[in-house]
Design an enzyme around this catalytic site. Structure first.
Site, mmCIF file in Angstrom:
data_model
loop_
_atom_site.group_PDB
_atom_site.id
_atom_site.type_symbol
_atom_site.label_atom_id
_atom_site.label_comp_id
_atom_site.label_asym_id
_atom_site.label_seq_id
_atom_site.Cartn_x
_atom_site.Cartn_y
_atom_site.Cartn_z
ATOM 1 C CG ASP A 126 -1.845 1.126 1.317
ATOM 2 O OD1 ASP A 126 -2.813 1.089 0.540
ATOM 3 O OD2 ASP A 126 -1.634 2.067 2.109
ATOM 4 C CD GLU A 180 15.013 -15.835 3.219
ATOM 5 O OE1 GLU A 180 14.465 -16.559 4.073
ATOM 6 O OE2 GLU A 180 15.561 -14.737 3.486
HETATM 7 C C1 GLC Z 1 -4.191 3.177 -0.457
HETATM 8 C C2 GLC Z 1 -5.435 2.331 -0.365
HETATM 9 C C3 GLC Z 1 -6.550 3.176 0.144
HETATM 10 C C4 GLC Z 1 -6.169 3.697 1.509
HETATM 11 C C5 GLC Z 1 -4.835 4.432 1.478
HETATM 12 C C6 GLC Z 1 -4.290 4.664 2.846
HETATM 13 O O1 GLC Z 1 -4.309 4.188 -1.401
HETATM 14 O O2 GLC Z 1 -5.713 1.729 -1.601
HETATM 15 O O3 GLC Z 1 -7.750 2.476 0.205
HETATM 16 O O4 GLC Z 1 -7.152 4.556 1.978
HETATM 17 O O5 GLC Z 1 -3.858 3.694 0.793
HETATM 18 O O6 GLC Z 1 -3.810 3.468 3.399
#
Ligand code: GLC
Length: 536
Positions: free
Chosen positions: A209, A251
């Site tokens: 993310d 790994e």
């Molecule tokens: C990313 C995710 C989103 C979230 C953001 C903060 O963009 O896809 O849904 O709100 O990160 O973690």
């Protein structure tokens, strides 16, 4: 419980079809109105039958769900609303038995304010080692009443919140999502352990993310847009992190897909060097309007930027953050832009659906891997959520102008005639987000029996994509075509032609029509907003 080698050692990810599950809205197995792992387990055969290779789960860990689980309180626990760790392990094994790999979501930029580290940091006070894992700073101004810098948020609004002892902490998203300090060794170590924890449990991949935001300007300097280098997007030292992660993934034979929103192709490709991430989401394609020349340019740029690093491209039309494809393609402005989201934007669902069907065939014919977001295979439109039911913090932080992302997160309709369209097991229980009244027509049971449905189109296309060797990874060659038409050849004599012009165009010479996104007239033409797969 390592997965068998057959699901682990090949290059499956180079041309996989990956299905994104938003657990809260996929299927509710315990009848509380919220989707969960029991619901997913019961629906795994559906995903196997759809013909995807892997499932990416948005965060399923313990979380106050302020930002739909992207506020993680504990990576080693499943949120009780979703189930237990033992259930997740079962789910991974059951999926594997059906030939489906599991990809989890890791959110390294921030944690929940309920995470043990942040609670300890608040309790320990200014100057403490506990605070050093985050970005705590005194404020500016005479009494420290002003935030430490002027950084813009990823979610509109402020990026600093003051705590009772007077210090401020940084959060690029909501105050409930404090940013971690990636120059702290504990932060590095913890994430490496979390990766191992999940790879040991048999996951095949990790979605990262906000992958370009982790490291910050060391002095947290102010930012003047267009003048200064960005102080928190795409810092050069971020790549050290991914090199160490790659060694761990190797790994276990695991793979990464990064959420990397970067317009500069050269900077983007750095994340995909052979010792870093395997793949990253192609947001330039996702945001591109339904226009032939712009799509062609995006496809060419994508392939050109991936080639030097040897990484396969990914193709994405939507996800849990953006407007549903059929709604977007039915609008005057068919591109996607977070800043332009407004209530009541007019759309033509019939046109949007027609284009989404053509876009599905276009996307599935491109070289690389492809992501489908739950409900995309059903042609679900963006739902209008009544204002008093909106939950997404993006809506509230925009001051109420942005409708937020709940409209693409509505619980899935499984059965046309059942309460809540079969989403849950308790007929008396309303789903956590309201489903529109006219969604029976999108229900899985109705579409499964209909040869003309979006679901049937996806099933057929995914099966052809799997069985026809020319699709997936490999070369693509453009063919001469009329204006507004995208026509390209893949290996083994496969052609894809998508007509985005306003007029019918002749079908190119072929031996077979493998699939068309809509009915083709008898006289050998492709109608507007229609795509076909041909064999020559
Ligand atoms: C990313 C995710 C989103 C979230 C953001 C903060 O963009 O896809 O849904 O709100 O990160 O973690």
């Amino acid at each position: 419980m390592a997965a068998p080698d057959t699901l682990r050692t090949d290059d499956w990810w180079r041309d996989a079809a990956i299905y994104q599950v938003y657990p809260r809205s996929f299927a509710d197995g315990d009848g509380d109105g919220t989707g969960d792992l029991a619901g997913v387990r019961a629906r795994l055969p559906y995903l196997a039958e759809l013909g995807v290779d892997a499932i990416w789960f948005t965060p399923w860990y313990a979380s106050p769900l302020v930002d739909g689980g992207y506020d993680v309180a504990d990576y080693r626990t499943i949120d009780p609303a979703f189930g237990t760790l033992a259930e997740a392990e079962k789910l991974i094994a059951e999926a594997r038995d059906l030939g489906l790999r599991v990809i989890i979501d890791i959110v390294p930029n921030h944690v929940s304010d309920q995470h043990a580290w942040f609670r300890a940091a608040l309790a320990a006070g200014p100057g403490s080692p506990e605070r050093a894992r985050f970005h705590f700073r005194p404020g500016r101004g005479e009494n420290g009443e002003l935030p430490p810098n002027d950084w813009p948020s990823q979610f509109s609004g402020n990026t600093w919140t003051r705590v009772p002892d007077g210090e401020w902490y940084l959060h690029l998203f909501t105050p409930e999502q404090p940013d971690l300090n990636w120059s702290h060794p504990d932060v590095r170590r913890e994430h490496e352990e979390v990766l191992r924890f999940w790879f040991e449990r048999g996951v095949a991949g990790v979605r990262i993310d906000s992958a370009a935001l982790l490291t910050k300007d060391p002095e947290l300097r102010d930012f003047i847009d267009g003048v200064d280098p960005h102080p928190y997007i795409d810092q050069d030292d971020i790549h050290d992190i991914y090199r160490s992660w790659r060694a761990i993934a190797d790994e276990y034979g695991g793979v990464f897909v990064g959420e990397v929103w970067l317009p500069d192709p050269e900077r983007f490709a750095r994340y995909l060097r052979p010792d870093e991430l395997h793949t990253a989401f192609n947001f330039n394609f996702l945001t591109c309007p339904w226009e032939a020349d712009r799509l062609r340019r995006t496809i060419d740029d994508t392939l050109a930027e991936h080639a030097p690093v040897g990484a396969p491209a990914t193709w994405v039309l939507c996800n849990h953050d953006v407007t549903r494809t059929v709604t977007r393609y039915g609008r005057d402005d068919t591109g996607f832009d977070f800043a332009k989201k407004r209530f009541g934007t007019r759309t033509d669902p019939t046109l949007g659906t027609r284009r989404a069907r053509a876009a599905a065939l276009l996307t599935l014919a491109l070289p690389g891997s492809v992501y489908l977001y739950q409900g995309e295979e059903l042609g679900l439109p963006e739902a209008d959520i009544p204002r008093d039911r909106i939950q997404d913090p993006m809506h509230f932080r925009s001051g109420g102008t942005d409708p937020g992302r709940d409209g693409c997160r509505v619980p899935i309709p499984w059965e046309a005639e059942a309460p809540a369209y079969g989403f849950g097991t308790d007929p008396g229980r309303e789903p956590w987000l309201p489903q529109p009244d006219d969604w029976a027509r999108y229900a899985v049971d109705r579409q499964a029996a209909d040869p003309g449905s979006m679901l049937t189109l996806y099933r057929t296309a995914l099966e052809l994509r799997r069985t026809e060797a020319g699709f997936g990874d490999g070369p693509l060659g453009w063919l001469p075509s009329p204006e507004g038409v995208l026509a390209f050849a893949r290996a083994e004599g496969l052609l894809c032609v998508a007509n985005l012009s306003g007029d019918p165009v002749p079908l190119p010479p072929h031996t077979d029509i493998l699939l068309a996104s809509d009915e083709l007239p008898a006289h050998g033409t492709i109608p507007p907003d229609t795509a076909v797969w041909l064999r020559t």
